[in-house]
Design a protein around this motif. Structure first.
Motif, PDB file in Angstrom:
ATOM      1  N   HIS A  24       4.745  -0.094  -0.323  1.00  0.00           N
ATOM      2  CA  HIS A  24       5.578  -0.913   0.339  1.00  0.00           C
ATOM      3  C   HIS A  24       4.767  -2.091   0.925  1.00  0.00           C
ATOM      4  O   HIS A  24       3.601  -1.808   1.027  1.00  0.00           O
ATOM      5  CB  HIS A  24       6.170  -0.024   1.467  1.00  0.00           C
ATOM      6  CG  HIS A  24       5.437   0.501   2.488  1.00  0.00           C
ATOM      7  ND1 HIS A  24       4.671   1.722   2.160  1.00  0.00           N
ATOM      8  CD2 HIS A  24       4.785   0.460   3.778  1.00  0.00           C
ATOM      9  CE1 HIS A  24       3.772   2.006   3.083  1.00  0.00           C
ATOM     10  NE2 HIS A  24       3.722   0.982   4.020  1.00  0.00           N
ATOM     11  N   GLU A  30      -0.591  -4.624  11.544  1.00  0.00           N
ATOM     12  CA  GLU A  30       0.247  -4.395  10.353  1.00  0.00           C
ATOM     13  C   GLU A  30       1.671  -4.552  10.629  1.00  0.00           C
ATOM     14  O   GLU A  30       2.367  -5.013   9.591  1.00  0.00           O
ATOM     15  CB  GLU A  30       0.093  -2.699  10.169  1.00  0.00           C
ATOM     16  CG  GLU A  30       0.376  -2.410   8.944  1.00  0.00           C
ATOM     17  CD  GLU A  30       0.067  -0.969   8.516  1.00  0.00           C
ATOM     18  OE1 GLU A  30      -0.742  -0.717   7.655  1.00  0.00           O
ATOM     19  OE2 GLU A  30       0.454   0.025   9.116  1.00  0.00           O
ATOM     20  N   CYS A  81       5.824   6.065   4.671  1.00  0.00           N
ATOM     21  CA  CYS A  81       4.554   5.292   4.050  1.00  0.00           C
ATOM     22  C   CYS A  81       3.814   5.872   2.806  1.00  0.00           C
ATOM     23  O   CYS A  81       3.029   5.385   1.987  1.00  0.00           O
ATOM     24  CB  CYS A  81       3.279   5.396   5.172  1.00  0.00           C
ATOM     25  SG  CYS A  81       3.975   4.202   6.485  1.00  0.00           S
ATOM     26  N   HIS A  84       3.013  -5.093   3.687  1.00  0.00           N
ATOM     27  CA  HIS A  84       3.408  -5.501   5.041  1.00  0.00           C
ATOM     28  C   HIS A  84       2.749  -6.849   5.029  1.00  0.00           C
ATOM     29  O   HIS A  84       2.075  -7.518   4.221  1.00  0.00           O
ATOM     30  CB  HIS A  84       2.339  -4.733   5.783  1.00  0.00           C
ATOM     31  CG  HIS A  84       2.612  -3.474   6.035  1.00  0.00           C
ATOM     32  ND1 HIS A  84       3.619  -3.076   7.132  1.00  0.00           N
ATOM     33  CD2 HIS A  84       2.237  -2.031   5.585  1.00  0.00           C
ATOM     34  CE1 HIS A  84       3.537  -1.501   7.020  1.00  0.00           C
ATOM     35  NE2 HIS A  84       2.846  -0.858   6.201  1.00  0.00           N
ATOM     36  N   HIS A  87       0.757  -1.260   0.154  1.00  0.00           N
ATOM     37  CA  HIS A  87       0.076  -0.046   0.037  1.00  0.00           C
ATOM     38  C   HIS A  87       0.707   1.213  -0.138  1.00  0.00           C
ATOM     39  O   HIS A  87       1.938   1.305  -0.090  1.00  0.00           O
ATOM     40  CB  HIS A  87      -0.993   0.006   0.930  1.00  0.00           C
ATOM     41  CG  HIS A  87      -0.424   0.277   2.499  1.00  0.00           C
ATOM     42  ND1 HIS A  87      -1.200   0.323   3.753  1.00  0.00           N
ATOM     43  CD2 HIS A  87       0.881   0.343   2.956  1.00  0.00           C
ATOM     44  CE1 HIS A  87      -0.404   0.808   4.499  1.00  0.00           C
ATOM     45  NE2 HIS A  87       1.083   0.645   4.169  1.00  0.00           N
TER      46      HIS A  87
HETATM   47 NI    NI Z   1       2.680   0.942   5.525  1.00  0.00          NI
END
Ligand code: NI
Length: 136
Positions: A40, A125, A34, A42, A15
């Motif tokens: 990137h 996350e 982010c 998760h 995301h």
């Molecule tokens: Ni993230």
């Protein structure tokens, strides 16, 4: 007498956190790394907990196989190895923060459960960062 039945599940997804209507600088200020334009990933972990009365005939609150199948179809098949921003219509206009993802997951699973069952979703996350939503 109410009992809670929980199932753990997992998906990997990419995301990027940003708002289209903000400048790159403002997005960087608020979302930091982010906001990486190349996205990137998760390793998301989720725990879906269903609370209700024990059925006197079956002894179940919910057949956990049913819960497992709902999570598989609604979440794992839809989210795993996806880019949340690009691949999921849910996040076309919604920033895919953990907070927003947990609400989307809750809504998808809740829609498949009997109305007399309560649901709570915990979404990790990272191993240390997690959010909780139970429809309130
Ligand atoms: Ni993230």
């Amino acid at each position: 007498m109410k009992v809670t039945v929980s199932r753990r599940a997992h998906f990997n997804a990419a995301h990027r956190l940003y708002r289209k209507d903000w400048s790159f600088e403002k997005n960087n200020e608020v979302f930091g790394l982010c906001n990486n334009p190349n996205y990137h990933g998760h390793n998301y972990e989720l725990i879906a907990s269903v609370t209700g009365e024990i059925d006197q005939e079956t002894g179940y609150v919910i057949d956990i196989k049913i819960l497992k199948d709902i999570i598989k179809t609604e979440i794992e098949d839809a989210f795993d190895h996806k880019n949340l921003n690009l691949d999921l219509p849910d996040f076309k206009e919604l920033n895919p923060t953990a907070e927003n993802i947990v609400v989307i997951i809750y809504n998808k699973i809740k829609a498949k459960l009997n109305g007399n069952l309560d649901l709570e979703i915990v979404l990790y996350e990272t191993p240390r960062n997690f959010v909780t939503y139970s429809g309130k």
